[in-house]
Design an enzyme around this catalytic site. Structure first.
Site: not given
Ligand code: NAD
Length: 256
Positions: A12-13, A89-90, A115, A146, A150, A156
């Protein structure tokens, strides 16, 4: 033009960042990294995809990571070895992961945020101001909502807000994750934490501060991941120029 490597590019991100980078200009996607099972079928998307960051990250690339917690430590170490600044951002990281990131930040610029939205940065400042203006006997509860997919709870961002409360109040308050059973009266030195999950909600954080006969609620709602993506791109511009070190969104905002 800043070359980007998007890790978690099909998520998604990752998709929101790619779209925002296309609209903003000044960036080119050098590569996208995904888990083998989540790589698009060949020809589905233009440009380079890889199942391994080690295969694609070059010196000077800015790596933007929104993937999963297990990936983060090795990615930060790789960025340090290659000389590639990192936007991290993870969420859901262990303290060991955080230590690996801090180590990597001795060699490259790393901007890490739970965030990236401007609104949450403003919420944090408003929270500092409210807590400073109120007696420490007022109770603090954090409620976050959320989408159902999630993986980590609490968010976080909620944990970062709780740490902010602890910092303003001298670190004494412990986090209380939900309540059930004969809990007894609420101690003052406690931060209540409540995670709601469901549907497709992008991100919603409320900090409630309760005194005798009155409450304050400070709330931020993220309606669209574009709010996080534009902050992540601002972070990418920042780390592309910055000296090695561990930075936060506060460094992006300066004294604004
Ligand atoms: P998501 O599940 O939609 O996307 C994560 C992607 O990463 C997936 O496509 C998955 O296949 C891939 N992935 C997982 N492990 C991997 C690896 N080892 N190598 C390569 N790709 C890998 O999740 P999301 O909603 O996009 O969120 C991702 C992360 O970002 C989460 O930890 C979430 O909490 C965080 N997040 C942070 C912010 C911010 O502002 N910092 C905002 C939104 C989400």
């Amino acid at each position: 033009v800043i070359p980007l490597v998007l890790v978690g590019a099909a998520g998604r991100m990752g998709r929101a960042v790619e779209q925002a980078a296309g609209e903003a200009g000044g960036f080119e996607i050098h590569a996208r990294v995904e888990r083998p099972g989540s790589l698009p079928a060949s020809g589905a998307a233009a440009g380079r995809w890889s199942a391994s960051a080690g295969e694609v990250v070059r010196a000077g690339d800015v790596v933007i990571d929104f993937s999963g917690a297990p990936a983060v430590g090795a990615l930060a170490t790789l960025c340090a070895e290659r000389g590639a600044p990192l936007v991290s951002g993870t969420t859901g990281l262990s303290s060991a992961d955080e230590a690996v990131i801090a180590e990597a930040a001795k060699r490259v610029a790393v901007l890490r945020a739970a965030n990236f939205s401007l609104g949450v940065a403003a919420l944090q400042r408003a929270l500092d101001a409210a807590l400073t203006a109120l007696p420490s006997t007022w109770d603090v509860e954090i409620v976050e909502r959320h989408h159902r997919r999630k993986l980590d709870s609490p968010s976080g961002t909620a944990l970062a807000l709780a740490r902010r409360v602890q910092a303003v109040r001298g670190g004494a308050a412990a986090i209380r994750h939900g309540r059930s059973g004969a809990t007894g009266e609420r101690p003052a030195a406690e931060i209540g934490m409540h995670s709601l999950r469901g549907g497709t909600w992008v991100g919603d954080h409320t900090v409630l501060i309760a005194g005798e006969g009155e409450w304050i609620e400070l709330r931020h709602v993220a309606q669209d991941r574009a709010a996080f993506a534009s902050g992540a791109l601002a972070a990418a511009r920042f780390v592309a120029q910055a000296r090695p070190g561990l930075y936060t969104v506060d460094d992006l905002l300066g004294d604004r």
